[in-house]
Motif scaffolding. Sequence first.
Motif, PDB file in Angstrom:
ATOM      1  N   VAL A 263     -94.871   6.471  16.671  1.00  0.00           N
ATOM      2  CA  VAL A 263     -95.621   7.385  15.797  1.00  0.00           C
ATOM      3  C   VAL A 263     -97.088   7.422  16.217  1.00  0.00           C
ATOM      4  CG1 VAL A 263     -96.440   7.770  13.447  1.00  0.00           C
ATOM      5  CG2 VAL A 263     -94.060   7.153  13.848  1.00  0.00           C
ATOM      6  N   VAL A 264     -97.665   6.246  16.484  1.00  0.00           N
ATOM      7  CA  VAL A 264     -99.073   6.181  16.901  1.00  0.00           C
ATOM      8  C   VAL A 264     -99.265   6.877  18.237  1.00  0.00           C
ATOM      9  CG1 VAL A 264    -100.951   4.622  17.531  1.00  0.00           C
ATOM     10  CG2 VAL A 264     -99.456   4.058  15.607  1.00  0.00           C
ATOM     11  N   LEU A 265     -98.339   6.638  19.187  1.00  0.00           N
ATOM     12  CA  LEU A 265     -98.458   7.281  20.498  1.00  0.00           C
ATOM     13  C   LEU A 265     -98.350   8.798  20.390  1.00  0.00           C
ATOM     14  CD1 LEU A 265     -96.374   4.958  22.867  1.00  0.00           C
ATOM     15  CD2 LEU A 265     -98.859   5.160  22.694  1.00  0.00           C
ATOM     16  N   VAL A 266     -97.385   9.260  19.595  1.00  0.00           N
ATOM     17  CA  VAL A 266     -97.212  10.706  19.429  1.00  0.00           C
ATOM     18  C   VAL A 266     -98.454  11.310  18.774  1.00  0.00           C
ATOM     19  CG1 VAL A 266     -95.888  12.471  18.202  1.00  0.00           C
ATOM     20  CG2 VAL A 266     -94.700  10.632  19.389  1.00  0.00           C
ATOM     21  N   SER A 267     -98.977  10.610  17.770  1.00  0.00           N
ATOM     22  CA  SER A 267    -100.179  11.111  17.104  1.00  0.00           C
ATOM     23  C   SER A 267    -101.357  11.153  18.070  1.00  0.00           C
ATOM     24  CB  SER A 267    -100.518  10.225  15.903  1.00  0.00           C
ATOM     25  OG  SER A 267     -99.441  10.172  14.990  1.00  0.00           O
ATOM     26  N   GLY A 268    -101.502  10.099  18.899  1.00  0.00           N
ATOM     27  CA  GLY A 268    -102.576  10.089  19.884  1.00  0.00           C
ATOM     28  C   GLY A 268    -102.436  11.208  20.894  1.00  0.00           C
ATOM     29  N   ALA A 269    -101.180  11.436  21.349  1.00  0.00           N
ATOM     30  CA  ALA A 269    -100.960  12.545  22.285  1.00  0.00           C
ATOM     31  C   ALA A 269    -101.290  13.879  21.634  1.00  0.00           C
ATOM     32  CB  ALA A 269     -99.503  12.532  22.756  1.00  0.00           C
ATOM     33  N   GLY A 270    -100.944  14.002  20.351  1.00  0.00           N
ATOM     34  CA  GLY A 270    -101.259  15.245  19.635  1.00  0.00           C
ATOM     35  C   GLY A 270    -102.749  15.453  19.501  1.00  0.00           C
ATOM     36  N   ILE A 271    -103.482  14.360  19.272  1.00  0.00           N
ATOM     37  CA  ILE A 271    -104.937  14.483  19.148  1.00  0.00           C
ATOM     38  C   ILE A 271    -105.552  14.948  20.470  1.00  0.00           C
ATOM     39  CG2 ILE A 271    -107.064  13.150  18.859  1.00  0.00           C
ATOM     40  CD1 ILE A 271    -105.574  11.486  16.766  1.00  0.00           C
ATOM     41  N   PHE A 272    -105.096  14.372  21.589  1.00  0.00           N
ATOM     42  CA  PHE A 272    -105.629  14.793  22.892  1.00  0.00           C
ATOM     43  C   PHE A 272    -105.229  16.234  23.214  1.00  0.00           C
ATOM     44  CE2 PHE A 272    -105.895  10.158  23.686  1.00  0.00           C
ATOM     45  CZ  PHE A 272    -107.220  10.105  24.076  1.00  0.00           C
ATOM     46  N   ASN A 276    -107.889  19.267  23.776  1.00  0.00           N
ATOM     47  CA  ASN A 276    -107.859  20.136  24.947  1.00  0.00           C
ATOM     48  C   ASN A 276    -107.886  21.614  24.546  1.00  0.00           C
ATOM     49  OD1 ASN A 276    -107.568  20.661  27.780  1.00  0.00           O
ATOM     50  ND2 ASN A 276    -105.430  21.168  27.389  1.00  0.00           N
ATOM     51  N   MET A 277    -107.048  21.942  23.532  1.00  0.00           N
ATOM     52  CA  MET A 277    -106.982  23.342  23.111  1.00  0.00           C
ATOM     53  C   MET A 277    -108.261  23.765  22.393  1.00  0.00           C
ATOM     54  SD  MET A 277    -102.995  23.865  22.069  1.00  0.00           S
ATOM     55  CE  MET A 277    -103.135  25.597  22.479  1.00  0.00           C
ATOM     56  N   MET A 278    -108.818  22.860  21.587  1.00  0.00           N
ATOM     57  CA  MET A 278    -110.048  23.208  20.869  1.00  0.00           C
ATOM     58  C   MET A 278    -111.233  23.308  21.821  1.00  0.00           C
ATOM     59  SD  MET A 278    -109.292  23.842  17.788  1.00  0.00           S
ATOM     60  CE  MET A 278    -110.935  23.943  17.105  1.00  0.00           C
ATOM     61  N   TYR A 279    -111.257  22.463  22.858  1.00  0.00           N
ATOM     62  CA  TYR A 279    -112.321  22.590  23.861  1.00  0.00           C
ATOM     63  C   TYR A 279    -112.261  23.966  24.513  1.00  0.00           C
ATOM     64  CZ  TYR A 279    -114.437  17.940  24.145  1.00  0.00           C
ATOM     65  OH  TYR A 279    -115.163  16.803  23.891  1.00  0.00           O
ATOM     66  N   GLY A 280    -111.034  24.412  24.825  1.00  0.00           N
ATOM     67  CA  GLY A 280    -110.882  25.743  25.410  1.00  0.00           C
ATOM     68  C   GLY A 280    -111.306  26.835  24.448  1.00  0.00           C
ATOM     69  N   ALA A 281    -110.981  26.645  23.169  1.00  0.00           N
ATOM     70  CA  ALA A 281    -111.345  27.668  22.180  1.00  0.00           C
ATOM     71  C   ALA A 281    -112.851  27.732  21.971  1.00  0.00           C
ATOM     72  CB  ALA A 281    -110.638  27.367  20.860  1.00  0.00           C
ATOM     73  N   VAL A 282    -113.514  26.550  21.919  1.00  0.00           N
ATOM     74  CA  VAL A 282    -114.960  26.524  21.679  1.00  0.00           C
ATOM     75  C   VAL A 282    -115.733  26.956  22.918  1.00  0.00           C
ATOM     76  CG1 VAL A 282    -116.898  24.991  21.134  1.00  0.00           C
ATOM     77  CG2 VAL A 282    -114.746  24.777  19.875  1.00  0.00           C
ATOM     78  N   LEU A 358    -103.105  16.837   9.366  1.00  0.00           N
ATOM     79  CA  LEU A 358    -104.492  17.102   8.980  1.00  0.00           C
ATOM     80  C   LEU A 358    -105.467  16.292   9.819  1.00  0.00           C
ATOM     81  CD1 LEU A 358    -104.116  17.244   5.088  1.00  0.00           C
ATOM     82  CD2 LEU A 358    -104.281  19.153   6.690  1.00  0.00           C
ATOM     83  N   LEU A 359    -105.076  15.065  10.161  1.00  0.00           N
ATOM     84  CA  LEU A 359    -105.933  14.253  11.025  1.00  0.00           C
ATOM     85  C   LEU A 359    -106.095  14.898  12.395  1.00  0.00           C
ATOM     86  CD1 LEU A 359    -107.417  11.492  11.153  1.00  0.00           C
ATOM     87  CD2 LEU A 359    -105.327  10.545  12.149  1.00  0.00           C
ATOM     88  N   LEU A 360    -105.007  15.478  12.916  1.00  0.00           N
ATOM     89  CA  LEU A 360    -105.099  16.193  14.194  1.00  0.00           C
ATOM     90  C   LEU A 360    -106.087  17.344  14.106  1.00  0.00           C
ATOM     91  CD1 LEU A 360    -101.346  16.402  15.311  1.00  0.00           C
ATOM     92  CD2 LEU A 360    -103.080  14.779  16.049  1.00  0.00           C
ATOM     93  N   GLY A 361    -106.065  18.051  12.970  1.00  0.00           N
ATOM     94  CA  GLY A 361    -106.967  19.185  12.807  1.00  0.00           C
ATOM     95  C   GLY A 361    -108.423  18.777  12.805  1.00  0.00           C
ATOM     96  N   VAL A 362    -108.741  17.666  12.142  1.00  0.00           N
ATOM     97  CA  VAL A 362    -110.136  17.216  12.059  1.00  0.00           C
ATOM     98  C   VAL A 362    -110.594  16.628  13.388  1.00  0.00           C
ATOM     99  CG1 VAL A 362    -111.715  15.618  10.921  1.00  0.00           C
ATOM    100  CG2 VAL A 362    -109.989  16.837   9.582  1.00  0.00           C
ATOM    101  N   LEU A 363    -109.814  15.660  13.905  1.00  0.00           N
ATOM    102  CA  LEU A 363    -110.224  14.984  15.137  1.00  0.00           C
ATOM    103  C   LEU A 363    -110.169  15.901  16.353  1.00  0.00           C
ATOM    104  CD1 LEU A 363    -108.542  11.478  14.713  1.00  0.00           C
ATOM    105  CD2 LEU A 363    -110.849  12.205  14.104  1.00  0.00           C
ATOM    106  N   GLY A 364    -109.324  16.917  16.296  1.00  0.00           N
ATOM    107  CA  GLY A 364    -109.251  17.836  17.424  1.00  0.00           C
ATOM    108  C   GLY A 364    -110.384  18.843  17.450  1.00  0.00           C
ATOM    109  N   ALA A 365    -111.038  19.059  16.303  1.00  0.00           N
ATOM    110  CA  ALA A 365    -112.085  20.084  16.235  1.00  0.00           C
ATOM    111  C   ALA A 365    -113.492  19.516  16.343  1.00  0.00           C
ATOM    112  CB  ALA A 365    -111.949  20.869  14.929  1.00  0.00           C
TER     113      ALA A 365
END
Length: 384
Positions: A263-272, A276-282, A358-365
């Motif tokens: 679960v932690v690994l999947v969450s970490g992969a999701g955050i990265f 990546n996608m948010m960096y491209g968007a910004v 929701l954590l992915l949304g915050v940490l990814g942005a």
Amino acid sequence: MLLPWEYGVRNLARRPMRTALTLIALATVIMLVFVVVGFIRGLERSLAISGDDDVVLVYSVNSEENIENSSIAARTPSLLTASLDDTWKRFGVVHVSPELYLGTRVKTHDAVSGLGLVRGVTRTAPLVRRGIRLVEGDWPSAGEVMVGKLAAAKLGTTAEAMAIGKTLEFEGAIWTISGLFSAGGAAFESEVWCNLADFQTATKRQDLSLVAMLMAPGASLAEVSLFCKERTDLELRALRETDYYATLQQHYKPVRVLAWFVVVLVSGAGIFAGLNMMYGAVAGRIREIATLQAIGYRRRAILLSLVQEGVLLAAAASLLSGLIALTMLNGMAVRFTMGAFTLEIDSVAVLIGCGVGLLLGVLGAVPPAVKAHRESVAVSLKAV
């Protein structure tokens, strides 16, 4: 002054393709979290509800926690009932279930062969195994078996192949399915039950694996344990059924720890992935961000607007994944070494899955938004 709420919502709709791809990526990651957490919760629930606090198991002291390896004398049930007074009796029937339990290769009607769990029982078994309910068909007679509702999943076949009237082949004999039973989600649901005498004949064994005893109200385990210690020639041990499944919980603890690590690994992969996608968007909105600063909006307000967009996407992905998990994954059968159990998408799984989303949304942005604010307004306005 903060940017209007509608500004972030319109920005998502302004780039529909990128928004849709980000939504699918986030939903996939959250779905993986739901699957792993549902696996953990299903395994824990199956072991937690399998034991009966009033049932005592008597089996070989040499088998440790694996009852499949237990072998005790066939006269053990009669010795126990003759020596102990704490066993539940009703209408002159002693609630004791002698059982032969082992894993064996089972071949189904559709030629699927898998490792199944077979339990030879007598007519007193339902008196002790109080959670067993015959859903369809009849109790097995000579040459017949009844199957748990998860037995098909354990064998890796379809429910149609385990229907009443179909046949199973194991231990060199052909058995006809006479009934289907449930056990409220307990481990028994992945087993095949047959007549004890027939099973002993097929396996060429006259011994038993265990004796399950339903104790009278207020009865203590101490008397049964004392009997086992005094009769050293029988090499028996007594354990309350709930304690037996508690030991299985400890046995499978490394598996549960590994699953939480996944679960932690999947969450970490999701955050990265989100980063990546948010960096491209910004990166494509540097001039827009600089323009907002030029007309008077503070960096904090712009940062909150970008985080709002990420959280909105993550919340939508969480709702989508949660809906799919509850409607399609909840109750799905999973094969395991102990038998089979169902994925459990309960309130805990929903809380963890949506929380990770929701954590992915915050940490990814946040990191891409902070990076975009490092450049001066003049330089950012000239960006292509």
